[in-house]
Every structure is written in structure tokens, then in C-alpha cells.
Write a protein that holds these residues in place. Sequence first.
Motif, PDB file in Angstrom:
ATOM      1  N   SER A  71       0.855  -1.251   0.003  1.00  0.00           N
ATOM      2  CA  SER A  71       0.129  -0.124   0.026  1.00  0.00           C
ATOM      3  C   SER A  71       0.697   1.252   0.036  1.00  0.00           C
ATOM      4  CB  SER A  71      -1.123   0.033   1.220  1.00  0.00           C
ATOM      5  OG  SER A  71      -0.068  -0.065   2.285  1.00  0.00           O
ATOM      6  N   HIS A 108     -17.737   2.127  -5.695  1.00  0.00           N
ATOM      7  CA  HIS A 108     -17.214   1.593  -6.531  1.00  0.00           C
ATOM      8  C   HIS A 108     -17.751   2.334  -7.942  1.00  0.00           C
ATOM      9  CE1 HIS A 108     -15.097  -1.862  -8.790  1.00  0.00           C
ATOM     10  NE2 HIS A 108     -16.080  -1.573  -9.824  1.00  0.00           N
ATOM     11  N   LEU A 116     -13.595   2.836   1.445  1.00  0.00           N
ATOM     12  CA  LEU A 116     -12.733   2.716   0.160  1.00  0.00           C
ATOM     13  C   LEU A 116     -13.444   3.179  -0.946  1.00  0.00           C
ATOM     14  CD1 LEU A 116     -10.936   0.472  -1.408  1.00  0.00           C
ATOM     15  CD2 LEU A 116     -12.516  -1.022  -1.188  1.00  0.00           C
ATOM     16  N   VAL A 165     -13.190   2.583  -5.254  1.00  0.00           N
ATOM     17  CA  VAL A 165     -12.523   1.933  -6.085  1.00  0.00           C
ATOM     18  C   VAL A 165     -12.850   2.605  -7.601  1.00  0.00           C
ATOM     19  CG1 VAL A 165     -12.328  -0.383  -7.133  1.00  0.00           C
ATOM     20  CG2 VAL A 165     -12.968  -0.199  -4.723  1.00  0.00           C
ATOM     21  N   LEU A 216      -8.638   2.571  -4.590  1.00  0.00           N
ATOM     22  CA  LEU A 216      -7.787   1.607  -5.265  1.00  0.00           C
ATOM     23  C   LEU A 216      -8.071   2.240  -6.818  1.00  0.00           C
ATOM     24  CD1 LEU A 216      -6.774  -1.208  -6.072  1.00  0.00           C
ATOM     25  CD2 LEU A 216      -9.032  -2.249  -5.998  1.00  0.00           C
ATOM     26  N   SER A 234      -5.641   2.406 -10.971  1.00  0.00           N
ATOM     27  CA  SER A 234      -4.506   1.759 -11.731  1.00  0.00           C
ATOM     28  C   SER A 234      -3.843   3.115 -12.373  1.00  0.00           C
ATOM     29  CB  SER A 234      -5.283   0.982 -12.864  1.00  0.00           C
ATOM     30  OG  SER A 234      -5.842   1.648 -13.670  1.00  0.00           O
ATOM     31  N   PHE A 274     -10.809  -9.372  -5.702  1.00  0.00           N
ATOM     32  CA  PHE A 274     -10.650  -8.497  -4.809  1.00  0.00           C
ATOM     33  C   PHE A 274     -11.790  -8.594  -3.763  1.00  0.00           C
ATOM     34  CE2 PHE A 274     -11.230  -3.925  -3.486  1.00  0.00           C
ATOM     35  CZ  PHE A 274     -10.078  -3.956  -2.615  1.00  0.00           C
ATOM     36  N   LYS A 278      -7.539  -4.676   2.791  1.00  0.00           N
ATOM     37  CA  LYS A 278      -7.440  -4.320   1.451  1.00  0.00           C
ATOM     38  C   LYS A 278      -6.325  -4.501   0.660  1.00  0.00           C
ATOM     39  CE  LYS A 278      -8.905   0.050   2.678  1.00  0.00           C
ATOM     40  NZ  LYS A 278      -9.403  -0.161   3.935  1.00  0.00           N
ATOM     41  N   LEU A 318      -5.989  -7.173  -2.544  1.00  0.00           N
ATOM     42  CA  LEU A 318      -5.511  -6.458  -3.999  1.00  0.00           C
ATOM     43  C   LEU A 318      -4.190  -7.501  -4.308  1.00  0.00           C
ATOM     44  CD1 LEU A 318      -5.522  -4.756  -6.191  1.00  0.00           C
ATOM     45  CD2 LEU A 318      -3.770  -3.381  -4.714  1.00  0.00           C
ATOM     46  N   PHE A 358      -2.355  -1.637 -10.981  1.00  0.00           N
ATOM     47  CA  PHE A 358      -3.094  -1.306  -9.774  1.00  0.00           C
ATOM     48  C   PHE A 358      -2.591  -0.796  -8.289  1.00  0.00           C
ATOM     49  CE2 PHE A 358      -5.677  -4.069 -12.677  1.00  0.00           C
ATOM     50  CZ  PHE A 358      -6.961  -3.182 -12.646  1.00  0.00           C
ATOM     51  N   LEU A 390      -3.029   0.636  -4.279  1.00  0.00           N
ATOM     52  CA  LEU A 390      -3.986   0.821  -2.968  1.00  0.00           C
ATOM     53  C   LEU A 390      -3.370   2.144  -2.366  1.00  0.00           C
ATOM     54  CD1 LEU A 390      -6.269   0.387  -1.152  1.00  0.00           C
ATOM     55  CD2 LEU A 390      -4.677  -1.182   0.137  1.00  0.00           C
TER      56      LEU A 390
END
Length: 852
Positions: free
Chosen positions: A636, A721, A761, A763, A793, A795, A811, A821, A825, A847, A849
Motif C-alpha cells: 500500500s 465503486h 474505500l 474503487v 484503489l 490503476s 478483490f 484491502k 488486492l 493497480f 492501493l
Amino acid sequence: MRRTTFDGASLIPNRNGTKKMISFRYLFKYLLLGILGLYIAVSQPSAILAEVASKQAQQHQAELLNEKGQRQLNQGQAAEALQTWQQATKFYQQLKDTEGITGTLINQSVALQAMNLHLQGCKILVKALKIDSEICAISADLSDYSTKRLVESELEKLQKPISVHILGLKNLGNVLRRLGKLSESELVLKKTLLIAQQLPNFDTSGILLSLSNTEKSIYQQARDRYIWIEEPLFKKKTVNFIQEQAHQVLNDYQSLIDTPRIPIAIRLQAQLHRLSLLLDFQKWIKAESNLGNTQLAGIQSQINQQIRPSVEQILKIYSAFSELPANQSVYTKLNFANSLNQIPDEQLHSVALQYAESALQTAKATGEQRLMSNAYGTLGKLDKQQVRSRTYLEQAMSLAQSIQAWDIAYQWQWELGRLYRLSRDFEKANQFYAAAIKNLDKTRSDILLINSDIQFAFKEKVEPLYHEYISLLLHLGKSSKAYLKQAIELQEQLNFAEVENFLRCGRFLEASVNSNFRHPIEDLPAIIYLIKLADRVEVAVKTPQDIYRHTVDFNLVEQPLDNLFELVQNLDFIDTQSSNSLIYSQTVYQLLFEPIKQYLPQSGALGFVLDSYFQSLPLAMLYDGEQYLIDKYNISVGSSAKQLQQSLSQPTETLISGVSQISPSFYNPIVPKNLQPLPQVKIEIENIKKSNPSTSTLVDAEFTSQSFKQINENNSFSVIHLSTHAQFSSDIEQTFVLAWDTPLNVKDLKFLVQNKSSLDLLVLSACQTAKGDRRSFLGIAGMAAQAGARGILASLWLVDAESTIQLMSKFYDGLKHGLTKAEALRLAQLSLSKSDKYFHPYYWAGFILVGG
């Protein structure tokens, strides 16, 4: 030292002013009042006559106060001028004199700007002009794109503006520039010029100067952002824009200088701005030429040939400096001295000292401590004799501290820290660097929020202070690890300052992201810090027991890092043989991580705190010769050790929003062209719902900006998300998530924090970094901060849609079974890296975190 400019801060003239037409209006008003008074004395009772006399007295008092405020401002007494004009406004309000009210409010704004209170000055201006105050907003929900549309709308409402409105609009353009709102400033000033040109005999030179200064700032903004661009085509496009913009602004200044019968003060300021632009452009061209851009050689010669004649022109009108009001005279002399000091010529250096000394004498005559502090500080920077330099800087620092002017005090303390470090008095250097950081911290929210010079030159005007002090602390750390601990804490402080500067949101509180979470927290067994200094890379490992350090010569690591960055940012990365990518990633691993391997656990969790140079490094794919880093560690990344604390995050209340088809937001001007639809979004959403049945969804036309805001206002989600196109950049206006109807700018997520949601979180699927932008990590960190998310999270590049479906499904399965997390991941990434189809790092290594 930050350049201070006075480009047409026009005040409403008084009886002794130069605007004859406006003064005559007041004379005509007196004549009418006199006739009216005679009529009333004959025909009306004495009570009414007394009332008229009282109004005459109020009118006279208001004008006297206007004159007094003008004198005070000219002497550098901005706070006193502000109070005086506030009194004048009250008289005009009693008289119900609309034009007088407007004029004194504009004057108040000028005084506030002279006190560096630009945001307050902007708010006073829009009040005077009766336009929407959101135009001044910086950290509001409106993006800059929306604010520009608001400016256009508000300007259209102005009906037949009079001279006082033009003065107000010009000052509004100036203050928007100082707030960093350059497109809005340009828009306002162009509209102001158009209006002024329609009035007979109106002098537009001040407006033209202001507009040129805004165009110069646009050049500076492009030049500063260019530092971080690496993608070849985008880099070439930006180089062309910088050149075109610089040439255009230089020509604009020259046209103004050549205009007959313009005020001498305007001509002088145009010449000074043109000289500073020539020097800046010359410096940029030289740096680019040294990096191999041979096409700039001819331009460099042209610019060099213009510098000396520009200096000579200014020296010929020395008397013009004395014709300026005292405060403007001080700053223009200091600006000229700073420009002269950039030219490698001993004679001109002596002239620079003379101008700085002259500015000091003028400042002393006013008795204003801020003016004197700036003059002493400039002399301290210019004087090459160390003893005198220290004396000047200490006087400058003392004056700044006495009036709590922390925004300039830190600059002089920084210079003193440098001087003592050069003389190897490290303890005194430590004291001054520490004081500079402390005072910068006191005023950081104002400096980063409302000072466009800092916003657009953070790397040049803030980051070096931190890096110089970190370097000093690491030197002192050879004898005490307490200094080493202080150095890594300072790096964390710099990371947060960068996020604040990116968001332009004032002080960003780390606690706002990490509070109110009910999940148990565990400490990381090791946190790795990567810090790039001028000539080396510092690698520090912090464990619960101790701190360890390793130093690498930057010349050794620069090329392997550049090769790795270029590889993963290339559109052909997917077609690159895995063996080739292993060469670069293994070299970076051996240089940076092999020497600290002994301090790391055999497996488990690793946290990384990275400075801006390393923040887009794909850590998961670093290779030790046998395994990727992700094979052994949950990884992370955060801005600080505290942000990296791991939490168990079984998703409960979850919101999934996505766009699978081409929608209206795809055609927004800020969105890259040729984005493809994402039909796999619906499959991804269905897979996630299997892991968490209690999921709310907004898909395609349901996912509008308004519906997204409304559902979050009515619910408290622990996980959000977003399965849609998104882009991250070091430019906040190029960082967004696509809803169905419009891009959601970073600022559009602020309501999540305002609602005090417990967002554990965030995403972002189908996201990518901006083209060739190594600092795009700032966009990810900024989005997490703005949304108040504990973790995010995302990329670093646009990855394959089908592989992302699998990764996200794995995930969420991991979270469902009680993993952190970072653990979830890692297992999701490993599932792809061990597969026959998605083993290439392209599919899984991007990806990251951010947070715990």
C-alpha cells in the motif's frame, strides 16, 4: 522572492486626481447642490435646508476620506487605507450614492489585495459589481470549467457599464489572476477591454497591461506543468505552446511600450514585465537545449539579443521610478533589481544593488515595516558578502516577524538557513530551516490557496525548502537517528502540502480521512520511504524497532527508472516481452531495495511513502531475480505512515456506479477524444454484487451527477465503486470520473466529506493516468482526500477490461472473507499473474492501493 506587481490597481479619483472627467462630475454635482440649496432656502422650511447642508457635509467628508485612503495606500499603509475606505462607503450608503458605494468598494478590494488578501478582495469586487460571488470560489463544488461558464453568464448581465464598472472589472481580472484562475481572468479582461474601447477617450493601456500579465501567467503555468510531461507527442505540443505564448506576450508588451502618450507608469511596468519574461524564457530555452532540443538554438540567440536593449531602455527612464507612489516605487525597484541579478554581469549586479538600496530608502521614508522587510530581504539575497547578507536578512526577518508577515518571514529564514549551511554552521542552519518550515506551515493554506505564483511553481518555490532541510537533517542524522526520524516526518509534511496545492483547498487535515472507522487497525512491520534529493536518492526503512537508511547516487538510478517509466506508459507495453520488462524492474530493485532487504520481513505487509518523483512507480512489478515484490508482500502507498495503517474492511453498504455506453459526458471538452464504450461494466457489477448482495447501483443513464450526489446524501456507504472512464493528472482540471451526463471533477466529490460519510474505500475501475504525466499520482491522492476515503484503489494505466473484471471479483471476494484491502488486492493480482492469459505485468501491475 515573489514578484509583486501593480498593474493598474486604479482607484476612484479624488479632487486632486488625474481623471478630469470624473472630478468635473463632482464639481457639477456641487453646482447643482448649491442652486438647489438656494431654492430651498427661499421656498422651504429651515429643517429641510439643514438636511441638505448635512448631505453636503457627508458628501464632502466621503471625498476627503477617499483622498486620505489614496494617500495611505500610496505610502504602503494598506490596512489603514482599508479602514478609511470602509468609512467612506458608510457615508455613500447614507447618501444612497450608488456610484460612490461602488467606487469605495473597489478601493477596499485594492487595499485587501495589497495586504495579500486576494480572496477577500475578490469577494468585495463582485459585491461592488453585483455579480455572483461564486466567481471567486476556489474550493467550492464548482470546477474551473463551470466557473468560466459562470463568468461568461455574469458578464452578459452588465448593462451599459460606466467608467467605475470598468475599473472594477479590470481589478477583478487582476485578482482572478492572483487566485490562479487564469482563464477566468483572461475572459474578464477581454470583456473589459471591449467595453472600454466603446467609450470615447478612455485610456485602455492599464487594461492591456493587465491582460498581458494574465497571458504571461498562462505561459508560466504551461512552463511549470511541462516539467512533468514525458509522453513525446504531448511534450512536443506543449513545447510549441510555450514558445508561441512567450513570443505573443513579448510582442504584446512591446506594442504597449511603443504606444504614444501612454502613462509613464504603465510603460515602465510593461518594460519590467517584458524583461522578466525574456529572462525566464531564456532560462527555459537553455534548460531545454541542454536536454538535447537543438531546434531551440535559433530562438535562444534571438532572446539573448533582446535582453541588453531591454535593460538599457529601463535604465534610461530612471526618473519614472520616482514618479510612482512610494509603495509601487519600492516593489518595482526590487523587481528590477531581481531581474538584473539574473544576468551574469558584475556591473549590472552593482546596478541591482543600487536599485535595492534605493528601494530601501524609499521604504524607510514610509515607515512601513512590510516594505522595509522586502527591501532588506532583497538586499540580503543580492549581496555576495556573507556578513552583510546575513545582517540584511536578519533585519528583514525581524521586521516580518514583528508584523506577523509569515509569508515573507519564511523566505528570509530560508535564505539564512542556506547561508549558515554554506558556512558549515549546521546547528544554526538547522534552526533557521526549522523556523522557515514552521512559518510556511502557519501561512501555507493562504500561500497555496490564493497565490498563483506558488500554485504554478510549487516545485521551484516550496519543494526546494523541504528538500534542502531534509538533506541537512540526513547529514545531521549521521550522529543521531532523531534527525533521521525528523527527516522522514518532513517528507510526509511535504507530501500533504503537495496534495493541498493540487486541491487548492487550504489546509487538508489527515485526520479527516482516518477518523470514525470502526474496523480494527494493525501497524505495518515496515514502511519504506523513497526521497529524491538533488544528487541522490535516500531510501529509509522505518520499523517498530528502528530506522535504517541507504543512499544511492542519482546518476546510477536515473536511467533505469526512466526506462521503466517509459516502458509502462507506452501504449505498446502489452506487446513488450516480459523478459524485457524484467530487466528494468530488476535493475531498479537491485539499486533501491536489495541494500535494505535485510531490514524487511520475509513476507507480509509493506507500506511505501514516496516523494513526487517516485509516486507513479509500479511497485508490484519490481523484480528481485526470482520473484516480483507482489509475490511476497501486500503493498500500500500513502502520504504518511499514519495513512498506511491497515484496516479490516468487509464491505457492507456499497454503491456501484458505472457507464457502459457512449454518453453525453464523452463529448465534454476536457475529456480525451476517442474513448471507447465499456460493455463489460455490467458484467463487473453483477460479479461484485455476488460478493455483496446488499449493493445499490446506478448504471448508465441512472448515473448522473445529481443522482450520484442525492443517493450519497440519503445513505452512508462504506464502499463506492465507480466502473467508468476516469483520468488522473497533476492538473486538477484533468482529473475526473465520467458520470453519464458530465465529468465529475475532483471538487465534485467534496460533498462526500461535507456529509461526514464513513467512506472506507473508493474503487476506480477503467481509470488511467493523464498522457505522459509522472505526477498523476497526485490526482489519485487528491481524489481520495477530497472524497474523504480511507483508501482508494486505482490503476496507473488503462488496463484490459476483461482482466479487470476478474481482478475486481477476486478483490471483493477477499474483502468478504475478512482480508485487509492490501491483502485482497495482492491475492487478486497474483491470480492474474499466475494465469496463462493475464500473466503479463500490463494486466495487474498498474493497480495501486493508496491508504490503508
